[in-house]
Design a protein around this motif. Sequence first.
Motif, short mmCIF file in Angstrom:
data_model
loop_
_atom_site.label_atom_id
_atom_site.label_comp_id
_atom_site.label_asym_id
_atom_site.label_seq_id
_atom_site.Cartn_x
_atom_site.Cartn_y
_atom_site.Cartn_z
N ARG A 19 7.76 63.76 7.47
CA ARG A 19 7.09 63.27 6.26
C ARG A 19 5.58 63.14 6.47
NH1 ARG A 19 8.44 57.86 5.92
NH2 ARG A 19 10.59 58.48 5.48
N ARG A 20 5.19 62.60 7.60
CA ARG A 20 3.76 62.39 7.86
C ARG A 20 2.99 63.70 7.81
NH1 ARG A 20 2.10 59.04 13.11
NH2 ARG A 20 3.26 57.48 11.88
N THR A 21 3.55 64.74 8.44
CA THR A 21 2.89 66.04 8.43
C THR A 21 2.86 66.62 7.02
OG1 THR A 21 3.74 66.41 10.67
CG2 THR A 21 2.83 68.31 9.51
N LEU A 22 3.95 66.42 6.29
CA LEU A 22 4.03 66.90 4.91
C LEU A 22 2.92 66.27 4.06
CD1 LEU A 22 6.02 68.74 3.24
CD2 LEU A 22 7.03 66.61 2.41
N SER A 53 11.25 55.34 -2.50
CA SER A 53 11.04 56.60 -1.78
C SER A 53 9.78 56.51 -0.94
CB SER A 53 10.90 57.76 -2.78
OG SER A 53 10.39 58.92 -2.15
N PRO A 54 9.90 56.57 0.38
CA PRO A 54 8.70 56.59 1.23
C PRO A 54 7.80 57.78 0.94
CG PRO A 54 10.66 56.11 2.53
CD PRO A 54 11.14 56.52 1.17
N LEU A 55 8.39 58.92 0.52
CA LEU A 55 7.59 60.10 0.21
C LEU A 55 6.73 59.87 -1.03
CD1 LEU A 55 6.88 63.03 0.88
CD2 LEU A 55 8.81 63.74 -0.57
N ILE A 56 7.33 59.34 -2.09
CA ILE A 56 6.58 59.06 -3.32
C ILE A 56 5.55 57.97 -3.07
CG2 ILE A 56 6.76 58.27 -5.71
CD1 ILE A 56 9.55 59.50 -5.82
N GLU A 57 5.92 57.00 -2.25
CA GLU A 57 4.99 55.92 -1.92
C GLU A 57 3.76 56.47 -1.18
OE1 GLU A 57 5.11 51.66 0.51
OE2 GLU A 57 6.97 52.69 -0.01
N THR A 73 8.03 49.06 -3.83
CA THR A 73 7.18 49.10 -2.64
C THR A 73 7.17 47.74 -1.94
OG1 THR A 73 5.22 48.54 -3.96
CG2 THR A 73 5.66 50.87 -3.59
N PRO A 74 7.05 47.74 -0.60
CA PRO A 74 7.21 48.91 0.27
C PRO A 74 8.67 49.32 0.38
CG PRO A 74 6.84 46.96 1.59
CD PRO A 74 6.72 46.52 0.17
N ALA A 75 8.90 50.63 0.44
CA ALA A 75 10.27 51.15 0.40
C ALA A 75 11.11 50.68 1.58
CB ALA A 75 10.24 52.67 0.35
N ASN A 76 10.49 50.53 2.76
CA ASN A 76 11.28 50.15 3.94
C ASN A 76 11.65 48.67 3.95
OD1 ASN A 76 8.67 49.22 4.40
ND2 ASN A 76 8.78 49.54 6.61
N LEU A 77 10.97 47.85 3.11
CA LEU A 77 11.26 46.42 3.11
C LEU A 77 12.37 46.06 2.11
CD1 LEU A 77 10.37 43.72 4.34
CD2 LEU A 77 8.67 43.53 2.50
N ILE A 120 20.49 47.30 -14.24
CA ILE A 120 19.39 48.08 -13.65
C ILE A 120 19.95 49.18 -12.75
CG2 ILE A 120 17.82 46.11 -13.71
CD1 ILE A 120 18.18 45.88 -10.66
N LEU A 121 19.09 50.15 -12.50
CA LEU A 121 19.44 51.28 -11.64
C LEU A 121 18.35 51.43 -10.60
CD1 LEU A 121 21.30 53.80 -11.21
CD2 LEU A 121 19.76 55.03 -12.74
N ALA A 122 18.73 51.44 -9.33
CA ALA A 122 17.78 51.66 -8.24
C ALA A 122 18.12 52.98 -7.58
CB ALA A 122 17.85 50.52 -7.23
N ILE A 123 17.20 53.93 -7.64
CA ILE A 123 17.43 55.26 -7.06
C ILE A 123 16.64 55.37 -5.76
CG2 ILE A 123 17.16 57.74 -7.38
CD1 ILE A 123 17.53 57.31 -10.36
N SER A 124 17.36 55.62 -4.68
CA SER A 124 16.77 55.68 -3.35
C SER A 124 16.70 57.14 -2.89
CB SER A 124 17.61 54.85 -2.37
OG SER A 124 17.06 54.88 -1.09
N ILE A 125 15.49 57.59 -2.59
CA ILE A 125 15.28 58.98 -2.19
C ILE A 125 14.76 59.00 -0.76
CG2 ILE A 125 14.17 61.17 -2.79
CD1 ILE A 125 13.62 59.84 -5.59
#
Length: 389
Positions: free
Chosen positions: A281-284, A326-330, A356-360, A209-214
């Motif tokens: 990110r939040r403002t974005l 990716s928190p942004l994609i999430e 998901t969740p990305a931070n966990l 498997i491949l896990a890509i972290s953005i």
Amino acid sequence: MANQTGRGGLHQHNLSQVLQQIFNNQPISRVEIAHRLNLNKSTVSALYNELDQQGYIHEIGAGSSTSAGGRKPMLVKINGRYGYTISFDLGFRHLHVIANYLDGRIIFQGRIQLQQHDLQEVLHRINDQIDRSLAADTTQQGLLGIGFSIHGVVAHNQIINSPFIDMGKLDLADYYQQRYHIPVLLENEANLVAIYQRDFGQATNEANILAISIHRGIGAGIILDGQLYRGRHGQAGEIGRSLMFTHDTDDQQYRKVEDFCSEDAIIEQVQHQTNRANLDRRTLVQLNQAGDAIVQASLNKFSRSIAKVIYNVAISLAPTAIYLSSPLIEAIPELLTAILAEIKALGLQTPIQLTTPANLAPLLGCCALVTHEVLNLQDYELSFTDLVN
């Protein structure tokens, strides 16, 4: 696991196999363990008793009898209350923490804001969380191991490079090993996301498997034949450092991939075009929801670019599944839809899912890594899926 030969090596191997079977198939009986491992019942009983004396397992009562009748088998599971592990994700603005019982069940998790991103503040926050966990501990053996998720290159349990914090001459693993006298493991964040998917997540039956972290950068965790592939000096998966040509190749005008399609790159592009300062990110996300044309154009460019990155890595490694963290994609689900559409247009058939969740994910991956270590099952597959869901 340490290499052993002869009778002692065989005994340790059998003991590890029995512990693995209990961990992965609980609740389970000695009869079922013997059947799965093709060992005689007396051998399994002796190994079972050894694990019981060490405190690793816990009997929960009798199971159902077979169709032939007879005594009901005693069922056993991992003794989660044997002890616990604690893991930290050293991010740019935040420190994430999680504590887990030995069986993977979550005791607590938290997010700590870093006011001054320097080494002393980070150490103070980490020490405070560990001391609080020790004060509230009710397990039999207490803290068993500590893990750290590092956004950077890690090799031989040391930070080689990290853009977020300057460790100076501090050996983080040695510092906490000397302080608490337990195993302390460091690993790259993207690698831990891959471990999470292998041990906790949806890839428990996938060997490659491949896990890509953005995040602020882009990294990849690679699982080959069920094992984490780190590469030379821990640098495997540093796909954010790959080059993208922007003009004619003869002019050698090129930049790194993460200069185009990391979260930081998108924020920087929007800041430059709108003259905004301190964009996050939040403002974005809020600007996107409000229909800001500049933000949406940047996000469309991000979707196209990251799809090409995923395609290039996928055709090189040929994984059976790809997981994006990716928190942004999430936060903006339509980005995933756009990325998948781009990838489909490129002809890639590999299944792709969002973690998901990305931070966990890196924290639970860290928990799995440390648990393998404290159980001395480094080379054995462990499945936490049924324990935490």
